[in-house]
Design a protein around this motif. Structure first.
Motif, PDB file in Angstrom:
ATOM      1  N   GLY A  15       0.588  -1.614   0.042  1.00 34.17           N
ATOM      2  CA  GLY A  15       0.185   0.403  -0.437  1.00 34.17           C
ATOM      3  C   GLY A  15       0.779   1.325   0.703  1.00 34.17           C
ATOM      4  O   GLY A  15       0.493   1.434  -0.568  1.00 34.17           O
ATOM      5  N   GLU A  34      10.712   3.629   5.366  1.00 37.35           N
ATOM      6  CA  GLU A  34      10.468   1.596   6.050  1.00 37.35           C
ATOM      7  C   GLU A  34      11.639   1.385   6.510  1.00 37.35           C
ATOM      8  O   GLU A  34      12.981   1.297   5.863  1.00 37.35           O
ATOM      9  CB  GLU A  34      10.429   1.722   4.284  1.00 37.35           C
ATOM     10  CG  GLU A  34       9.783  -0.146   4.469  1.00 37.35           C
ATOM     11  CD  GLU A  34       9.972  -1.009   5.292  1.00 37.35           C
ATOM     12  OE1 GLU A  34       8.103  -0.595   4.824  1.00 37.35           O
ATOM     13  OE2 GLU A  34      10.381  -1.430   6.092  1.00 37.35           O
ATOM     14  N   PRO A  35      11.613   0.847   7.183  1.00 32.34           N
ATOM     15  CA  PRO A  35      12.685   0.326   7.598  1.00 32.34           C
ATOM     16  C   PRO A  35      13.987  -1.505   7.538  1.00 32.34           C
ATOM     17  O   PRO A  35      15.040  -1.228   7.671  1.00 32.34           O
ATOM     18  CB  PRO A  35      12.709  -0.026   9.221  1.00 32.34           C
ATOM     19  CG  PRO A  35      10.699   0.024   9.525  1.00 32.34           C
ATOM     20  CD  PRO A  35      10.675   1.297   8.510  1.00 32.34           C
ATOM     21  N   THR A  41       5.609  -6.851   3.142  1.00 32.29           N
ATOM     22  CA  THR A  41       4.954  -8.192   3.533  1.00 32.29           C
ATOM     23  C   THR A  41       5.403  -9.314   2.053  1.00 32.29           C
ATOM     24  O   THR A  41       5.470 -10.195   2.583  1.00 32.29           O
ATOM     25  CB  THR A  41       3.518  -8.659   3.835  1.00 32.29           C
ATOM     26  OG1 THR A  41       3.720  -7.259   5.808  1.00 32.29           O
ATOM     27  CG2 THR A  41       3.597  -9.847   4.693  1.00 32.29           C
ATOM     28  N   LYS A  50       5.809 -17.097  -1.082  1.00 31.92           N
ATOM     29  CA  LYS A  50       4.507 -18.236  -0.991  1.00 31.92           C
ATOM     30  C   LYS A  50       4.123 -18.864  -2.309  1.00 31.92           C
ATOM     31  O   LYS A  50       4.035 -19.697  -2.707  1.00 31.92           O
ATOM     32  CB  LYS A  50       3.336 -17.715  -0.119  1.00 31.92           C
ATOM     33  CG  LYS A  50       2.351 -18.704   0.133  1.00 31.92           C
ATOM     34  CD  LYS A  50       1.573 -18.375  -1.232  1.00 31.92           C
ATOM     35  CE  LYS A  50       0.435 -17.332  -2.158  1.00 31.92           C
ATOM     36  NZ  LYS A  50      -0.562 -17.048  -1.086  1.00 31.92           N
ATOM     37  N   GLY A 115       8.686   4.679  11.604  1.00 34.60           N
ATOM     38  CA  GLY A 115       8.252   6.850  12.201  1.00 34.60           C
ATOM     39  C   GLY A 115       6.989   6.018  12.945  1.00 34.60           C
ATOM     40  O   GLY A 115       6.183   5.218  13.262  1.00 34.60           O
ATOM     41  N   ASP A 305      -3.662  -3.826   5.643  1.00 33.61           N
ATOM     42  CA  ASP A 305      -3.738  -4.662   6.765  1.00 33.61           C
ATOM     43  C   ASP A 305      -3.618  -3.926   7.849  1.00 33.61           C
ATOM     44  O   ASP A 305      -4.141  -4.475   8.957  1.00 33.61           O
ATOM     45  CB  ASP A 305      -2.113  -5.740   6.686  1.00 33.61           C
ATOM     46  CG  ASP A 305      -2.318  -6.429   5.618  1.00 33.61           C
ATOM     47  OD1 ASP A 305      -3.241  -6.501   4.500  1.00 33.61           O
ATOM     48  OD2 ASP A 305      -1.691  -6.992   5.519  1.00 33.61           O
ATOM     49  N   THR A 313      -2.867  -7.631  -0.718  1.00 28.33           N
ATOM     50  CA  THR A 313      -2.498  -6.649  -2.273  1.00 28.33           C
ATOM     51  C   THR A 313      -3.063  -6.089  -2.910  1.00 28.33           C
ATOM     52  O   THR A 313      -2.648  -4.915  -2.332  1.00 28.33           O
ATOM     53  CB  THR A 313      -0.753  -7.400  -2.390  1.00 28.33           C
ATOM     54  OG1 THR A 313       0.352  -7.807  -1.267  1.00 28.33           O
ATOM     55  CG2 THR A 313      -0.483  -6.675  -3.429  1.00 28.33           C
ATOM     56  N   PRO A 314      -3.425  -6.895  -3.158  1.00 30.06           N
ATOM     57  CA  PRO A 314      -4.162  -5.415  -4.606  1.00 30.06           C
ATOM     58  C   PRO A 314      -5.372  -4.941  -3.766  1.00 30.06           C
ATOM     59  O   PRO A 314      -5.619  -3.273  -4.318  1.00 30.06           O
ATOM     60  CB  PRO A 314      -5.193  -6.690  -5.518  1.00 30.06           C
ATOM     61  CG  PRO A 314      -4.643  -7.850  -5.558  1.00 30.06           C
ATOM     62  CD  PRO A 314      -3.961  -7.417  -4.142  1.00 30.06           C
TER      63      PRO A 314
END
Ligand code: FAD
Length: 452
Positions: A15, A34-35, A41, A50, A115, A305, A313-314
């Motif tokens: 997202g 983004e760390p 995921t 997967k 953050g 999520d 995801t979509p």
């Protein structure tokens, strides 16, 4: 405070990245925090690895079928797991590289930091730097949770599954959702012996009950043992690090080399400063959003999520793109449409659905108005090899004109079959439209247009 951005995105997963790219394409100045590894995921410990494992499992099953059909192949060719994982991770590295290139090209400032909100328009990075922007997007995703029972630490979760370096010989999986079902199918096909422990009476609660029951049968044929009504109370381990489950009556199971706990996921909200900014959550801790991804605080939005929207995801991507079209693209009404989102469980064979399952349709439209058409068959390859695996297709229609409200499919190839039917269903079709469509023969897909 440093120079303001137009948008600060917290989280560089499905997202967050989609939102950052779309906002930048509309000319917004974007900072992305983004760390961890880019892609979150889905790319790193979800859909992508997967699906890679699922593809390996499919190949293993196809090799087995080929042998049964006369190809001169060894009985159970084992997968060189480390070699396959190297291919998988190289594929994922390429995705990371492509994201980095696209972020540079879009002029998005990537900050490899955690953050947290320190106000309705301010974010503090882990190094203490504070950023300000009129718009903030929360896209921090979720994480696996384990049951609160003694010995839960002896199991691994789905993240741990992707860290495995070899196929475990005997595996217990606890759970009934799509992750439990998918990992069970993959491991069994790749040579493990799998037992699936399920608290309730069925798998995949949001999918059609008949399809879920057929999958249990298909899994049984593959050698997976499913234990329903299992009340897990504790987990212990022997001197060789093998684990065993104990139920409510303290009865112990066999010993397993690996235990996978696929017992749900929760949103990543800890330490995010939601309370400081005043962002409201539901009882489970998911960030509440309206249909246009607004949280309870003006200027703070959320997708994916971390929200109660479907964890796919979509969905995260579509919600983020529509949001940025609204904020920066001059489209004040833009919003993701969550009706009739198609989804697939990558089991063996896969299950797909778009629209309602039969029970939901009956509850919504009443028994008298719901018409269900079904077919059960062996796909040609399995019939040729005399393998017992069956497909089950169900079409749900309502009203006199038999308007199609759902398609529920279990069987080989349905993962690729469903997307086109999802478009048709969203456009609004009737049973007659399916019958008017000339079939493609011989395929499994033709069964959908031949259903009567
Ligand atoms: C095993 C598995 C299989 C799956 N398979 C599928 C599938 O086949 N199809 C499908 O559609 N979906 C699948 N999903 C679900 C899918 O992965 C998620 O729905 C999707 O990744 C959600 O995207 P997101 O942007 O909300 O969060 P994520 O992709 O999880 O990204 C969140 C990011 O935020 C970062 N972050 C967290 N906290 C902070 C912070 N404080 N500051 C900065 N950054 C932070 C994290 O490091 C992470 O990178 C699967 C999930 C799992 C676990």
């Amino acid at each position: 405070m440093s120079d303001p951005f137009d948008l600060i995105v917290i989280g560089g997963g499905s997202g967050g990245l989609a939102g950052a790219f779309r906002a930048a394409s509309h000319g917004a100045r974007v900072a992305l925090l983004e760390p961890g590894a880019l892609g979150g995921t889905c790319v790193n410990v979800g859909c992508v690895p997967k699906k890679a494992m699922w593809l390996a499992a499919e190949l293993a099953q196809k090799i087995d079928l080929a042998r049964q059909l006369g190809f001169d192949l060894p009985n159970t060719p084992p997968l060189d797991w480390p070699e396959f994982v190297a291919h998988r991770q190289r594929y994922i590295e390429n995705i990371h590289a492509s994201y980095r290139k696209r972020l540079d090209a879009a002029g998005i400032v990537l900050l490899p930091q955690r953050g947290r909100l320190v106000g309705p328009d301010a974010v503090e990075c882990a190094d203490g730097v504070r950023l300000r922007a009129a718009n903030i997007l929360l896209a921090t995703g979720g994480h696996p949770v384990r049951p609160a029972i003694p010995g839960a630490e002896y199991g691994i979760d789905s993240d741990g599954f992707f860290a495995l370096c070899d196929a475990p010989e005997r595996v217990a999986i606890v759970g009934a959702g799509y992750i439990a079902v998918e990992l069970a199918g993959v491991l069994q096909a790749l040579g493990s012996r799998v037992d699936l422990f399920v608290r309730g009476p069925r798998l995949l609660a949001s999918f059609d009950a008949d399809l879920a029951a057929q999958l249990v049968e298909d899994y049984r044929q593959h050698g997976i043992h499913t234990h329903f009504g299992y009340a897990l109370r504790a987990i212990d381990k022997d001197r060789d690090d093998r684990v065993r489950l104990r139920d409510a009556a303290d009865v112990a199971t066999d010993l397993y080399d690996t235990l996978i706990l696929a017992t749900g996921r929760m949103p990543n909200t800890k330490g995010l400063g939601l309370d400081v900014a005043g962002v409201a959550c539901d009882a489970l801790g998911f960030v509440l959003v309206d249909a246009q991804q607004r949280t309870s605080v003006a200027g703070i939005h959320a997708v994916g999520d971390i929200t109660p929207q479907p964890a796919l995801t979509p969905v995260a991507i579509a919600a983020a793109r529509r949001l940025m079209d609204r904020l920066f693209g001059g489209q004040p009404d833009a919003a993701v449409d969550l009706a009739d989102v198609a989804t697939v469980v990558f089991s063996h064979p896969p299950i797909g659905k778009v629209g309602l399952n039969e029970a939901e349709a009956r509850a919504r439209f009443g028994d008298g108005d719901v018409h269900v058409y079904r077919t059960s068959f062996r796909p040609m390859l399995h019939a040729l090899a005399d393998s017992p695996q069956r497909s089950l297709f169900k079409l749900v229609c309502v009203g006199e004109d038999r308007r199609v409200v759902a398609l529920n499919l279990l069987g080989e190839g349905v993962d690729e079959m469903l997307q086109g039917f999802a478009v048709a269903l969203r456009r609004g079709i009737t049973l007659q439209d399916l019958h008017d469509t000339v079939a493609i023969n011989p395929t499994s897909a033709e069964e959908v247009v031949l259903l009567r």
